[in-house]
Design a protein around this motif. Structure first.
Motif, short mmCIF file in Angstrom:
data_model
loop_
_atom_site.label_atom_id
_atom_site.label_comp_id
_atom_site.label_asym_id
_atom_site.label_seq_id
_atom_site.Cartn_x
_atom_site.Cartn_y
_atom_site.Cartn_z
N LEU A 112 14.44 1.99 50.40
CA LEU A 112 15.23 3.01 50.05
C LEU A 112 14.76 4.45 49.35
O LEU A 112 13.71 4.07 48.85
N PRO A 113 15.50 5.34 49.35
CA PRO A 113 14.78 6.55 48.59
C PRO A 113 14.32 6.38 47.22
O PRO A 113 15.04 5.47 46.62
N LEU A 114 13.58 7.06 46.72
CA LEU A 114 13.41 6.88 45.36
C LEU A 114 14.39 7.07 44.02
O LEU A 114 14.33 6.18 43.38
N MET A 115 15.27 8.18 44.31
CA MET A 115 16.05 8.24 43.53
C MET A 115 17.18 7.22 43.65
O MET A 115 17.73 6.52 42.65
N ALA A 116 17.31 6.64 44.71
CA ALA A 116 18.39 5.53 44.97
C ALA A 116 18.00 4.42 44.44
O ALA A 116 18.57 3.54 43.65
N LEU A 168 18.39 9.83 34.54
CA LEU A 168 18.43 9.82 35.79
C LEU A 168 19.39 10.86 36.62
O LEU A 168 18.95 11.55 37.65
N TYR A 169 20.40 11.02 35.75
CA TYR A 169 21.31 12.08 36.44
C TYR A 169 20.56 13.61 36.31
O TYR A 169 20.84 14.18 37.31
N GLN A 170 20.12 13.81 35.32
CA GLN A 170 19.47 15.11 35.06
C GLN A 170 18.44 15.14 36.15
O GLN A 170 18.22 16.28 36.68
N PHE A 171 17.66 14.16 36.32
CA PHE A 171 16.50 14.31 37.36
C PHE A 171 17.14 14.38 38.44
O PHE A 171 16.50 15.42 39.44
N ALA A 172 18.16 13.75 38.82
CA ALA A 172 19.07 14.07 40.40
C ALA A 172 19.30 15.24 40.39
O ALA A 172 19.26 16.06 41.56
N ILE A 173 19.78 16.03 39.52
CA ILE A 173 20.37 17.47 39.76
C ILE A 173 19.38 18.49 39.60
O ILE A 173 19.38 19.45 40.43
N ILE A 174 18.57 18.40 38.55
CA ILE A 174 17.53 19.62 38.69
C ILE A 174 16.17 19.16 38.78
O ILE A 174 15.28 20.13 39.03
N GLY A 175 15.71 17.94 39.15
CA GLY A 175 14.61 17.57 39.71
C GLY A 175 13.70 17.25 38.68
O GLY A 175 12.50 17.06 38.87
N GLY A 372 26.14 7.33 41.22
CA GLY A 372 25.25 6.98 42.23
C GLY A 372 25.71 7.50 43.63
O GLY A 372 25.39 8.22 44.31
N LEU A 373 26.92 7.10 43.85
CA LEU A 373 27.79 7.27 44.93
C LEU A 373 28.34 8.63 44.96
O LEU A 373 28.29 9.33 46.12
N ALA A 374 28.97 9.14 44.08
CA ALA A 374 29.52 10.31 43.89
C ALA A 374 28.56 11.74 44.13
O ALA A 374 28.96 12.49 44.61
N ASN A 375 27.16 11.32 43.67
CA ASN A 375 26.08 12.43 43.85
C ASN A 375 25.28 12.22 45.01
O ASN A 375 24.36 12.67 45.44
#
Length: 416
Positions: A112-116, A168-175, A372-375
């Motif tokens: 699976l992808p890293l963020m997932a 994790l949310y911050q990392f997913a949004i702004i990297g 996770g699903l919503a984003n």
């Protein structure tokens, strides 16, 4: 939702919680299991009569906050302090093991992808403190030695889970996750946890003063509910879980919470502060009698809505990938938390109880999966696998805990 539809849904939720909770209790099963089952039956998984909606979710949130208030009132902070670092070790071990192995297996084993993978690992770190303390209460073990360790560890676990979700949310949004943001959120939460009970205790003194002079009934419970809601809001501002606001006020209102300011320190208003800390014991007794019916009404709504949130129709029951991933994550989810109970020095039975009590994921795990699903971080198969894991880790531990207590009577052997 139309107003009349809301009233019907609320009536079904309360009636279902009472009927199935009572049935479960009569069968020797923790009542919380009956309430969760009511949610599955009434919700989209089976009948579809009740669905998640903003009004019901708000009532459910009030229920869990009031439950944590009651837990705080019954928590002996000095006894909790005497457990030392045990809750810390349990919380950290129960956080690190599921996160590391959950993310690792998802990334390396299922590609699976890293963020997932990180979100899956984060989901497995969760512990539903509401379900945990309700099970202990149903088993009449809420004041046991192991319960103090479990409560302390579950509170810390909740904080760690919120921090992980935020990062994790911050990392997913702004990297990226900046050290400044990590330190700032951590500092705010620490300050809230340290200062909130003391501040609430001072406010309790004022409430007690006016309650004894009130010309109309209901002032005490009204002001305390206002205080709970205010501190829940302040917890949110600090980046902490809302339920910590209720927990902090509960500790402050309990009879066991006392702090003294040494007179030789010459701190301004130290005498007044000490009087506030020694607020009349009758305040706690009167408050407990008045607020308990409110807790008994709202708390079941929370557990029913956890069951409603688990839409098992979304699970692709024929997918081999879903079952393989769910099986692997279920083993990690249970083993990671159970091993946390064995990282401290206690007898084997108490270690098993502590580990099992940390297993339920409940609403905290659902929050992770929904974010996770919503984003777009989790695909439908990973989401379905996590729903299976959350459902099983929420439903199975109460039976295991009941079996342990029934067989070995842990509460009757405090010296072991």
């Amino acid at each position: 939702m139309e107003l009349h539809d809301f009233f019907l849904a609320l009536a079904l939720v309360l009636l279902g919680a009472r009927l199935l909770g009572e049935t479960a209790s009569r069968l020797g099963i923790p009542a919380v299991i009956g309430e969760l089952a009511a949610g599955l039956i009434l919700g989209p998984s089976l009948l579809g009569w009740v669905s998640s909606s903003a009004p019901l979710e708000i009532l459910a949130e009030i229920g869990i906050i009031l439950l944590l208030f009651e837990v705080g009132m019954n928590t002996d902070v000095y006894r909790l302090a005497r457990t030392g670092t045990k809750p810390v070790f349990v919380a950290i071990t129960g956080f690190v093991l599921p996160f590391a192995f959950g993310a690792g297996v998802s990334w390396y084993g299922f590609e699976l992808p890293l963020m997932a993978s990180l979100f899956i690992g984060g989901t497995l770190t969760a512990t539903s403190i509401g379900i945990t303390v309700r099970v202990l209460a149903d088993l009449r073990q809420g004041s046991s030695d192991e319960a103090q360790i479990i409560i302390g560890a579950a509170v810390l676990d909740d904080i760690l889970g919120v921090l992980a979700l935020a990062f994790l949310y911050q990392f997913a949004i702004i990297g990226e996750v900046t050290p400044t943001s990590v330190g700032q959120v951590s500092l705010y939460i620490f300050m809230f946890v340290a200062l909130a009970p003391v501040t609430a205790k001072l406010v309790a003194y004022v409430i007690d003063h006016y309650d004894r002079r009130s010309a109309s009934p209901g002032l005490l419970v009204t002001m305390v509910v206002c205080l709970i809601m205010l501190f829940s809001y302040l917890a949110h501002l600090a980046g902490a879980p809302l339920i910590l606001g209720g927990f902090a006020v509960g500790i402050a209102m309990g009879q066991r919470f006392r702090l003294r300011v040494a007179q030789h320190l010459r701190i301004p208003f130290s005498a007044a502060i000490n009087r506030a800390m020694d607020a009349a014991p009758h305040l706690s007794e009167h408050l407990e009698d008045q607020i308990r019916p409110l807790i008994r009404v709202f708390t079941p709504v929370f557990f029913v809505m956890v069951g409603v949130s688990l839409d098992l129709r979304t699970v692709d029951w024929g997918s081999a990938f879903v079952w393989k991933l769910a099986s692997a994550l279920l083993v990690i989810a249970i083993a990671g938390k159970c091993l946390a109970g064995y990282c401290i020095r206690e007898n084997r039975l108490r270690q098993a109880v502590i580990g099992l009590a940390m297993v339920p994921r409940g609403e905290v795990g659902l929050i992770f999966t929904q974010v996770g699903l919503a984003n777009g971080l989790l695909n439908t198969e990973a989401y379905a696998a996590l729903l299976i894991v959350i459902a099983l880790t929420t439903a199975l531990p109460p039976f295991a805990l009941k079996a342990i207590y029934a067989r070995w009577h842990l509460n009757a052997a405090p010296g072991e």
